[in-house]
Design an enzyme around this catalytic site. Sequence first.
Site, PDB file in Angstrom:
ATOM      1  CG  ASN A  49      -0.235  -0.052   2.512  1.00  0.00           C
ATOM      2  OD1 ASN A  49       0.445   0.905   2.871  1.00  0.00           O
ATOM      3  ND2 ASN A  49      -0.334  -1.169   3.240  1.00  0.00           N
ATOM      4  CE  LYS A  76       8.567 -12.354 -13.543  1.00  0.00           C
ATOM      5  NZ  LYS A  76       9.205 -12.015 -14.779  1.00  0.00           N
ATOM      6  N   PRO A  79      -3.157 -11.584  10.458  1.00  0.00           N
ATOM      7  CG  PRO A  79      -1.139 -11.800  11.605  1.00  0.00           C
ATOM      8  CD  PRO A  79      -1.791 -12.066  10.273  1.00  0.00           C
ATOM      9  CE  LYS A 103      -8.893  -3.012  13.625  1.00  0.00           C
ATOM     10  NZ  LYS A 103      -7.786  -3.376  12.737  1.00  0.00           N
TER      11      LYS A 103
HETATM   12  O1  PMT Z   1       2.730   6.156   6.486  1.00  0.00           O
HETATM   13  P1  PMT Z   1       2.188   7.484   6.035  1.00  0.00           P
HETATM   14  O2  PMT Z   1       2.365   7.704   4.566  1.00  0.00           O
HETATM   15  O3  PMT Z   1       2.720   8.626   6.862  1.00  0.00           O
HETATM   16  O4  PMT Z   1       0.604   7.478   6.248  1.00  0.00           O
HETATM   17  C1  PMT Z   1       0.089   7.431   7.549  1.00  0.00           C
HETATM   18  C2  PMT Z   1      -1.129   6.494   7.622  1.00  0.00           C
HETATM   19  C3  PMT Z   1      -2.251   7.061   6.803  1.00  0.00           C
HETATM   20  C4  PMT Z   1      -0.752   5.111   7.106  1.00  0.00           C
HETATM   21  C5  PMT Z   1      -1.496   6.407   9.129  1.00  0.00           C
HETATM   22  O5  PMT Z   1      -1.791   7.669   9.617  1.00  0.00           O
HETATM   23  C6  PMT Z   1      -2.687   5.485   9.339  1.00  0.00           C
HETATM   24  O6  PMT Z   1      -3.846   5.855   9.210  1.00  0.00           O
HETATM   25  N1  PMT Z   1      -2.389   4.219   9.681  1.00  0.00           N
HETATM   26  C7  PMT Z   1      -3.375   3.124   9.804  1.00  0.00           C
HETATM   27  C8  PMT Z   1      -3.561   2.521   8.452  1.00  0.00           C
HETATM   28  C9  PMT Z   1      -4.507   1.336   8.478  1.00  0.00           C
HETATM   29  O7  PMT Z   1      -4.115   0.255   8.154  1.00  0.00           O
HETATM   30  O8  PMT Z   1      -5.703   1.588   8.973  1.00  0.00           O
HETATM   31  P2  PMT Z   1      -6.866   0.471   9.174  1.00  0.00           P
HETATM   32  O9  PMT Z   1      -8.088   1.243   9.429  1.00  0.00           O
HETATM   33  O10 PMT Z   1      -6.865  -0.518   8.083  1.00  0.00           O
HETATM   34  O11 PMT Z   1      -6.412  -0.280  10.472  1.00  0.00           O
HETATM   35  C10 PMT Z   1      -6.849   0.117  11.771  1.00  0.00           C
HETATM   36  C11 PMT Z   1      -5.788  -0.154  12.789  1.00  0.00           C
HETATM   37  O12 PMT Z   1      -5.556  -1.567  12.860  1.00  0.00           O
HETATM   38  C12 PMT Z   1      -4.438   0.484  12.503  1.00  0.00           C
HETATM   39  O13 PMT Z   1      -3.919   0.917  13.740  1.00  0.00           O
HETATM   40  C13 PMT Z   1      -3.608  -0.645  11.922  1.00  0.00           C
HETATM   41  O14 PMT Z   1      -2.227  -0.494  12.238  1.00  0.00           O
HETATM   42  C14 PMT Z   1      -4.208  -1.863  12.620  1.00  0.00           C
HETATM   43  N2  PMT Z   1      -4.181  -3.123  11.842  1.00  0.00           N
HETATM   44  C15 PMT Z   1      -4.814  -3.223  10.643  1.00  0.00           C
HETATM   45  C16 PMT Z   1      -4.811  -4.421   9.965  1.00  0.00           C
HETATM   46  C17 PMT Z   1      -4.154  -5.527  10.534  1.00  0.00           C
HETATM   47  N3  PMT Z   1      -4.107  -6.697   9.909  1.00  0.00           N
HETATM   48  N4  PMT Z   1      -3.544  -5.404  11.728  1.00  0.00           N
HETATM   49  C18 PMT Z   1      -3.560  -4.227  12.384  1.00  0.00           C
HETATM   50  O15 PMT Z   1      -3.007  -4.119  13.464  1.00  0.00           O
END
Ligand code: PMT
Length: 401
Positions: free
Chosen positions: A209, A287, A305, A343
């Site tokens: 991403n 590949k 996870p 969460k």
């Molecule tokens: O890295 P930058 O370019 O500076 O951009 C910053 C950011 C936009 C990435 C950052 O500010 C941000 O929003 N990070 C969270 C991104 C994300 O994956 O969001 P989510 O809504 O999908 O996940 C929610 C939370 O669960 C997050 O804290 C994530 O770290 C966590 N997560 C998500 C999926 C997963 N499998 N495990 C997790 O722990």
Amino acid sequence: MKQPSILLIISGSIAAYKSLDLIRRLREQQITVRCIITKGGEQFVTPLSVAAISENQAYTDLFSLKDEVEMGHIRLSREADLVVVAPASADLIAKMANGLADDLASATLLASNKTVVVAPAMNTQMWNHPATQRNIKQIQSDGAVVIDPAEGMLACGETGAGRMADVDNIAKIILNQLNKKLKIEKIFKALVTSGPTHEAIDPVRYIGNRSSGKQGHAIAVALAQLGVDVTLITGPTQLVDPKGIKVVHITSADEMLKACDATLPVQVAVCAAAIGDWRASQPSARKLKKTQGNALHELQLIENPDILAHIAQHKTLRPALVVGFAAETEDTVANAIAKRKRKGCDWILANDVSGDKGFNADDNQVTLISAKGTEPWPLMGKDAIADKLAILIQQFMGKHV
Ligand code: PMT
């Protein structure tokens, strides 16, 4: 800076062998450990092994002229920030409850002016006996912190309550007590996740991403500037590792999970990483070939996870404060409120990432969501967001731990 210091009293119980593991874990946290072993304790661990692991002399005798001259029982208790009795036998608990002082351990406990953490370990009948329960109540009302023994199969073959609590749990309670005593800043540890994950499809392709790591890295730096001991766990980014911070590089979500587990216990976890929600169920070792005019018809994905939920719902090592981010393209705040609950984290920063916002930008606009409500923050540089968050975290830790 003076290292925090523990006086560990090891009394006579089969669980004494676990105190060696406890010493090792405390030493890993840069805590000075001095030990007293009772006569009963010496039946299970030797002063030599305790001294080797604690890197300090082990004390055993109240009437040792040499020890009393070098480090008397009064000084042993006064120089420690916290006194821990693990394992605590029924006999030593009874002495504590009644103010007896006929050996080095009981005399030091009576002379102590420090909080005493007690982890009992004994046969289940002894634990349940009214005398022991009376003694436990007495030492609690005298100020001791008692860590209840666990249930299970005991060394004597009986089953029930009496096994010394899990060493992880005891170490965590000791750290919390030390944090209270030392006003947190000195040993406050934080874990910050940052950047994207790359989930392999084959040796050259991956699912990724647009996270640059700017936000997560800025948070790690802001916390470190406040004196916090930070471990930054980051996916692949173009950023230079911040100086003076422990940085762990990972590629996939699975690796990030392992790195987070290896970093616990910490007092604060901030999960800013954009972790891939899915990965290829069977990444190809070779590949994948493009055959003329053929699309890749199927790529089977499985769920990764959830690291934030894993940390926030951790049974034994949950940090005092767990902070997540919620990257949303619609209904940002409502979705983030639901995500915080689902969460189990304490705070979540709702992040509008529609269009070009959020990912890889220099600015960010977030809304802080906690059990108390929502607080929209203005559009700010990612450094400024990090500074504001770090100060809130520091204030929280000062008040709550
Ligand atoms: O890295 P930058 O370019 O500076 O951009 C910053 C950011 C936009 C990435 C950052 O500010 C941000 O929003 N990070 C969270 C991104 C994300 O994956 O969001 P989510 O809504 O999908 O996940 C929610 C939370 O669960 C997050 O804290 C994530 O770290 C966590 N997560 C998500 C999926 C997963 N499998 N495990 C997790 O722990």
